[in-house]
Design a protein around this motif. Sequence first.
Motif, short mmCIF file in Angstrom:
data_model
loop_
_atom_site.label_atom_id
_atom_site.label_comp_id
_atom_site.label_asym_id
_atom_site.label_seq_id
_atom_site.Cartn_x
_atom_site.Cartn_y
_atom_site.Cartn_z
N TRP A 135 3.45 -25.26 -10.68
CA TRP A 135 4.30 -24.21 -10.37
C TRP A 135 3.97 -23.13 -10.04
CZ3 TRP A 135 9.63 -26.94 -12.16
CH2 TRP A 135 9.44 -28.40 -12.17
N MET A 136 3.95 -23.02 -8.63
CA MET A 136 3.65 -21.06 -8.56
C MET A 136 4.49 -20.62 -8.74
SD MET A 136 0.55 -21.79 -5.09
CE MET A 136 1.81 -21.99 -4.37
N VAL A 154 6.49 -18.03 -6.85
CA VAL A 154 7.04 -17.12 -5.59
C VAL A 154 7.08 -16.17 -5.03
CG1 VAL A 154 6.52 -19.55 -4.61
CG2 VAL A 154 9.30 -18.85 -5.26
N PHE A 175 13.46 -11.23 -0.46
CA PHE A 175 14.01 -12.45 -0.66
C PHE A 175 13.90 -13.34 -2.03
CE2 PHE A 175 14.04 -17.45 -1.84
CZ PHE A 175 14.70 -17.60 -0.67
N ILE A 184 11.85 -20.37 -12.69
CA ILE A 184 10.86 -20.87 -12.22
C ILE A 184 9.85 -20.08 -11.08
CG2 ILE A 184 9.28 -22.28 -11.74
CD1 ILE A 184 12.15 -24.38 -12.54
N ALA A 185 10.63 -19.43 -10.11
CA ALA A 185 10.15 -18.73 -8.97
C ALA A 185 10.08 -17.43 -9.21
CB ALA A 185 11.32 -18.38 -7.57
#
Lengths: 219, 219
Positions: free
Chosen positions: A165-166, A168, A175, A155-156
């Motif tokens: 949901w962007m 990241v 990170f 998802i990230a």
Amino acid sequence: MTSGGDVTVSPGNVPVYHKNNLEVIDRRVKVAEVVLRCMICGLGILAAVLVGSDTQVREIFTIRKKAKFTDMKALVFLLIANGIAAGYSFIQSLRCVVSVIRGSLLVNKPLAWAIFSGDQVSHLCLRLRLSCFTLRVMAYVLMAAFAAAAQSSVIAEMGQPEWQWMKVCNLYEKFCTQAGEGMVIALVVSLSMITLSFISAFNLFRLYGETEAQNRGGW
Amino acid sequence: MTSGGDVTVSPGNVPVYHKNNLEVIDRRVKVAEVVLRCMICGLGILAAVLVGSDTQVREIFTIRKKAKFTDMKALVFLLIANGIAAGYSFIQSLRCVVSVIRGSLLVNKPLAWAIFSGDQVSHLCLRLRLSCFTLRVMAYVLMAAFAAAAQSSVIAEMGQPEWQWMKVCNLYEKFCTQAGEGMVIALVVSLSMITLSFISAFNLFRLYGETEAQNRGGW
């Protein structure tokens, strides 16, 4: 001394077919076991450190934003699971070594059997049959932790546009890279633990077979 | 007919201590196995249907929005894993029944042994040792699928405010409830599969022990 059919079985008189079997299989199994335990210990710590130290600060239009591993609960789970696996592996290895050292000083009947049959380490350790169960439970927990972290990472990395949901990872590149590295290592730890639990079951099979054969022979 | 120490072991003459063992343990193990296989089959289908039919349409300020299970890739993985587990469980059960029926018509030596020892189903099935391995791999896959779906659900339910991932479960309540039900059932399927793989390993231990004892006795 117990007798089983035509073959006399005792610590001092190991049957030839049995000894051959031990020599061929045991060396490989032992090497694999030691390598896997060391891998789990070392890589488990590495994965935990990589994940635990994962943090990045970004300034976006004068707003200071920080990404840290505790934002993603799955990473916390991954860290704990890998830490426990590494610790358990270390303690278990230490226990094996201590057992062998104590065994050579304080020789009693089952220890003598284990030592004379030429299969000290694995027999001594596997007498604790619980370790097989523990390894397996740990393998399930590690696999679950990896799967949860992998889902978060997908998802990230890709975002979930249907639900706004962007992504990241285009913001927090460093990170995400570090988390990714930690996760790849965690996957190797999981697979090593699964393999180790298979080996442990295999060893237990043999041990069980031998005990059964001795019991039957003794009747 | 093979002889093992003082005890004569043959299909027609099963030792008393062995028979007692079988009678006490086997009935419980068999019942547990059948119950678990049926549970996995039934609940696996139920979980797959619940997840696969999960969809909800909402109108928010004249904008028509639809949530469906394919939005969440982890749910697709959960559906596939549970479908495969249910299918495998069904085929495996069918195979057991067919083996028993064929065995009673076409009696050969190993079948006779299995039938006379009073442990038809589990011995016939467990002669395929691969099934133990398959069950275990399936248990890992089911656990991973559940963990990934659980992680997605936690984000959907709680949101991830640090990364501006909004809750979606306050918008799509029915969707989330149904997904949650599917996941609880999938968890039961996973745990049943883990238990079944433990039972399968336990059965294999006994089978291995018996074979070893026979081999030793025959030497």
